[in-house]
Design a protein around this motif. Structure first.
Motif, PDB file in Angstrom:
ATOM      1  N   ALA A  51      38.783   9.254 -16.566  1.00  0.00           N
ATOM      2  CA  ALA A  51      39.925   9.678 -15.745  1.00  0.00           C
ATOM      3  C   ALA A  51      40.392   8.567 -14.814  1.00  0.00           C
ATOM      4  O   ALA A  51      41.595   8.273 -14.754  1.00  0.00           O
ATOM      5  CB  ALA A  51      39.556  10.930 -14.943  1.00  0.00           C
ATOM      6  N   VAL A  52      39.482   7.941 -14.104  1.00  0.00           N
ATOM      7  CA  VAL A  52      39.909   6.903 -13.152  1.00  0.00           C
ATOM      8  C   VAL A  52      40.392   5.656 -13.879  1.00  0.00           C
ATOM      9  O   VAL A  52      41.363   5.008 -13.450  1.00  0.00           O
ATOM     10  CB  VAL A  52      38.821   6.554 -12.107  1.00  0.00           C
ATOM     11  CG1 VAL A  52      38.454   7.772 -11.280  1.00  0.00           C
ATOM     12  CG2 VAL A  52      37.602   5.932 -12.719  1.00  0.00           C
ATOM     13  N   HIS A  53      39.756   5.327 -14.982  1.00  0.00           N
ATOM     14  CA  HIS A  53      40.140   4.148 -15.767  1.00  0.00           C
ATOM     15  C   HIS A  53      41.566   4.292 -16.295  1.00  0.00           C
ATOM     16  O   HIS A  53      42.403   3.393 -16.123  1.00  0.00           O
ATOM     17  CB  HIS A  53      39.142   3.963 -16.914  1.00  0.00           C
ATOM     18  CG  HIS A  53      39.472   2.860 -17.851  1.00  0.00           C
ATOM     19  ND1 HIS A  53      39.083   1.554 -17.637  1.00  0.00           N
ATOM     20  CD2 HIS A  53      40.151   2.861 -19.029  1.00  0.00           C
ATOM     21  CE1 HIS A  53      39.512   0.807 -18.641  1.00  0.00           C
ATOM     22  NE2 HIS A  53      40.163   1.578 -19.496  1.00  0.00           N
ATOM     23  N   GLU A  54      41.845   5.416 -16.928  1.00  0.00           N
ATOM     24  CA  GLU A  54      43.182   5.618 -17.497  1.00  0.00           C
ATOM     25  C   GLU A  54      44.248   5.705 -16.407  1.00  0.00           C
ATOM     26  O   GLU A  54      45.341   5.166 -16.566  1.00  0.00           O
ATOM     27  CB  GLU A  54      43.220   6.856 -18.397  1.00  0.00           C
ATOM     28  CG  GLU A  54      42.424   6.698 -19.668  1.00  0.00           C
ATOM     29  CD  GLU A  54      42.769   5.473 -20.506  1.00  0.00           C
ATOM     30  OE1 GLU A  54      43.929   4.999 -20.470  1.00  0.00           O
ATOM     31  OE2 GLU A  54      41.869   4.967 -21.193  1.00  0.00           O
ATOM     32  N   THR A  55      43.931   6.363 -15.310  1.00  0.00           N
ATOM     33  CA  THR A  55      44.894   6.449 -14.213  1.00  0.00           C
ATOM     34  C   THR A  55      45.250   5.060 -13.703  1.00  0.00           C
ATOM     35  O   THR A  55      46.428   4.746 -13.496  1.00  0.00           O
ATOM     36  CB  THR A  55      44.343   7.311 -13.062  1.00  0.00           C
ATOM     37  OG1 THR A  55      44.130   8.637 -13.554  1.00  0.00           O
ATOM     38  CG2 THR A  55      45.302   7.351 -11.886  1.00  0.00           C
ATOM     39  N   ALA A  56      44.250   4.215 -13.510  1.00  0.00           N
ATOM     40  CA  ALA A  56      44.505   2.865 -13.015  1.00  0.00           C
ATOM     41  C   ALA A  56      45.341   2.061 -14.005  1.00  0.00           C
ATOM     42  O   ALA A  56      46.260   1.333 -13.598  1.00  0.00           O
ATOM     43  CB  ALA A  56      43.190   2.156 -12.722  1.00  0.00           C
ATOM     44  N   GLU A  57      45.046   2.193 -15.283  1.00  0.00           N
ATOM     45  CA  GLU A  57      45.867   1.489 -16.278  1.00  0.00           C
ATOM     46  C   GLU A  57      47.311   1.996 -16.237  1.00  0.00           C
ATOM     47  O   GLU A  57      48.249   1.210 -16.310  1.00  0.00           O
ATOM     48  CB  GLU A  57      45.290   1.664 -17.680  1.00  0.00           C
ATOM     49  CG  GLU A  57      44.037   0.856 -17.920  1.00  0.00           C
ATOM     50  CD  GLU A  57      43.479   1.014 -19.318  1.00  0.00           C
ATOM     51  OE1 GLU A  57      42.727   0.115 -19.723  1.00  0.00           O
ATOM     52  OE2 GLU A  57      43.772   2.031 -19.994  1.00  0.00           O
ATOM     53  N   GLU A  58      47.470   3.306 -16.105  1.00  0.00           N
ATOM     54  CA  GLU A  58      48.813   3.891 -16.060  1.00  0.00           C
ATOM     55  C   GLU A  58      49.583   3.452 -14.816  1.00  0.00           C
ATOM     56  O   GLU A  58      50.805   3.292 -14.862  1.00  0.00           O
ATOM     57  CB  GLU A  58      48.717   5.414 -16.103  1.00  0.00           C
ATOM     58  CG  GLU A  58      48.217   5.952 -17.432  1.00  0.00           C
ATOM     59  CD  GLU A  58      47.746   7.389 -17.389  1.00  0.00           C
ATOM     60  OE1 GLU A  58      47.238   7.860 -18.425  1.00  0.00           O
ATOM     61  OE2 GLU A  58      47.865   8.044 -16.337  1.00  0.00           O
ATOM     62  N   MET A  59      48.888   3.261 -13.714  1.00  0.00           N
ATOM     63  CA  MET A  59      49.546   2.900 -12.456  1.00  0.00           C
ATOM     64  C   MET A  59      49.803   1.399 -12.332  1.00  0.00           C
ATOM     65  O   MET A  59      50.791   1.002 -11.718  1.00  0.00           O
ATOM     66  CB  MET A  59      48.694   3.351 -11.269  1.00  0.00           C
ATOM     67  CG  MET A  59      48.607   4.849 -11.106  1.00  0.00           C
ATOM     68  SD  MET A  59      47.556   5.326  -9.715  1.00  0.00           S
ATOM     69  CE  MET A  59      48.610   4.855  -8.340  1.00  0.00           C
ATOM     70  N   VAL A  60      48.927   0.577 -12.891  1.00  0.00           N
ATOM     71  CA  VAL A  60      48.983  -0.859 -12.614  1.00  0.00           C
ATOM     72  C   VAL A  60      49.283  -1.693 -13.862  1.00  0.00           C
ATOM     73  O   VAL A  60      50.220  -2.493 -13.868  1.00  0.00           O
ATOM     74  CB  VAL A  60      47.649  -1.330 -11.974  1.00  0.00           C
ATOM     75  CG1 VAL A  60      47.660  -2.832 -11.729  1.00  0.00           C
ATOM     76  CG2 VAL A  60      47.370  -0.566 -10.682  1.00  0.00           C
ATOM     77  N   VAL A  61      48.486  -1.521 -14.901  1.00  0.00           N
ATOM     78  CA  VAL A  61      48.558  -2.416 -16.051  1.00  0.00           C
ATOM     79  C   VAL A  61      49.757  -2.108 -16.938  1.00  0.00           C
ATOM     80  O   VAL A  61      50.542  -3.012 -17.270  1.00  0.00           O
ATOM     81  CB  VAL A  61      47.244  -2.364 -16.861  1.00  0.00           C
ATOM     82  CG1 VAL A  61      47.318  -3.272 -18.088  1.00  0.00           C
ATOM     83  CG2 VAL A  61      46.066  -2.757 -15.973  1.00  0.00           C
ATOM     84  N   HIS A  62      49.903  -0.858 -17.342  1.00  0.00           N
ATOM     85  CA  HIS A  62      50.996  -0.514 -18.254  1.00  0.00           C
ATOM     86  C   HIS A  62      52.372  -0.845 -17.670  1.00  0.00           C
ATOM     87  O   HIS A  62      53.209  -1.406 -18.390  1.00  0.00           O
ATOM     88  CB  HIS A  62      50.923   0.955 -18.664  1.00  0.00           C
ATOM     89  CG  HIS A  62      49.695   1.329 -19.432  1.00  0.00           C
ATOM     90  ND1 HIS A  62      48.941   0.454 -20.183  1.00  0.00           N
ATOM     91  CD2 HIS A  62      49.078   2.527 -19.568  1.00  0.00           C
ATOM     92  CE1 HIS A  62      47.932   1.085 -20.743  1.00  0.00           C
ATOM     93  NE2 HIS A  62      47.986   2.351 -20.388  1.00  0.00           N
ATOM     94  N   PRO A  63      52.649  -0.528 -16.406  1.00  0.00           N
ATOM     95  CA  PRO A  63      53.961  -0.899 -15.868  1.00  0.00           C
ATOM     96  C   PRO A  63      54.199  -2.415 -15.889  1.00  0.00           C
ATOM     97  O   PRO A  63      55.324  -2.864 -16.133  1.00  0.00           O
ATOM     98  CB  PRO A  63      53.927  -0.368 -14.429  1.00  0.00           C
ATOM     99  CG  PRO A  63      52.938   0.743 -14.461  1.00  0.00           C
ATOM    100  CD  PRO A  63      51.901   0.310 -15.456  1.00  0.00           C
ATOM    101  N   ARG A  64      53.150  -3.187 -15.654  1.00  0.00           N
ATOM    102  CA  ARG A  64      53.305  -4.652 -15.664  1.00  0.00           C
ATOM    103  C   ARG A  64      53.640  -5.139 -17.065  1.00  0.00           C
ATOM    104  O   ARG A  64      54.518  -5.976 -17.254  1.00  0.00           O
ATOM    105  CB  ARG A  64      52.030  -5.316 -15.137  1.00  0.00           C
ATOM    106  CG  ARG A  64      52.126  -6.827 -14.993  1.00  0.00           C
ATOM    107  CD  ARG A  64      53.094  -7.182 -13.859  1.00  0.00           C
ATOM    108  NE  ARG A  64      53.264  -8.600 -13.714  1.00  0.00           N
ATOM    109  CZ  ARG A  64      52.677  -9.344 -12.781  1.00  0.00           C
ATOM    110  NH1 ARG A  64      51.872  -8.784 -11.896  1.00  0.00           N
ATOM    111  NH2 ARG A  64      52.898 -10.626 -12.729  1.00  0.00           N
TER     112      ARG A  64
END
Length: 188
Positions: A51-64
């Motif tokens: 849950a925390v891993h995917e949320t962080a990717e969705e918030m930070v990595v994917h938008p970049r």
């Protein structure tokens, strides 16, 4: 929960790859538990990390990635669809008896889809970031991912796969999830 967060390395790609390896190990720990009742604690830890891993990717990595690359929308849309499907599947698995064969069967399916998803991130997203961003930017992105994980929900929330939704809904969901985790741990 904080003991599951990987403190090092500090560059985002290496950090996320290390978490992918940890997630694979955690799936194996749950699936190979000798006593079905012994699955519970590692499963909760796995669920929280996912849950925390995917949320962080969705918030930070994917938008970049979406902003930086011409093919970013196509790549990220596919990853977000996979993440949504995994959240739905994980929510279903949470409803199953942890000692049942159905739990093992469904968790095995989730493992396969999560590991395929991680491999696609590692081949389609991460190399692009490493080519485009310098070491300082990769470190800043790593710090942003760790910060996002620190405040992320600890349970799957299907339908919340964008940075905007995670920022709007995430803090409330995180507060509720973390309270549930504490209550369940206290009753444990």
């Amino acid at each position: 929960m904080s003991d599951m967060i990987i403190e090092s390395p500090d560059q985002v790609v290496a950090f996320l790859k290390a978490q992918h390896a940890l997630i694979e190990d955690m799936f194996d720990q749950v699936l190979l538990a000798s006593d079905p009742k012994a699955r519970e604690k590692p499963f909760v830890q796995l669920r929280q990390l996912l849950a925390v891993h995917e949320t962080a990717e969705e918030m930070v990595v994917h938008p970049r990635v979406r902003r930086e690359f011409a093919t970013g929308d196509k790549v990220i849309d596919a990853r977000l669809e996979e993440e949504h499907d995994a959240k739905v599947q994980l929510s279903f698995i949470e409803s199953l008896d942890i000692t049942s064969d159905k739990f093992i069967e469904e968790l095995g399916k989730l493992r396969d889809s999560v590991l395929t998803h991680a491999e696609l991130e590692e081949t389609e997203e991460f190399p692009k970031l490493q080519r485009k961003l310098d070491v300082d930017e990769l470190k800043r992105l790593g710090a942003a991912v760790r910060a996002a994980e620190a405040i992320a929900p600890t349970r799957p929330h299907a339908g919340v796969e964008s940075a905007t939704l995670n920022l709007a809904v995430g803090p409330f969901a995180s507060m509720i999830d973390r309270a549930r985790d504490l209550i369940e741990h206290g009753l444990g």
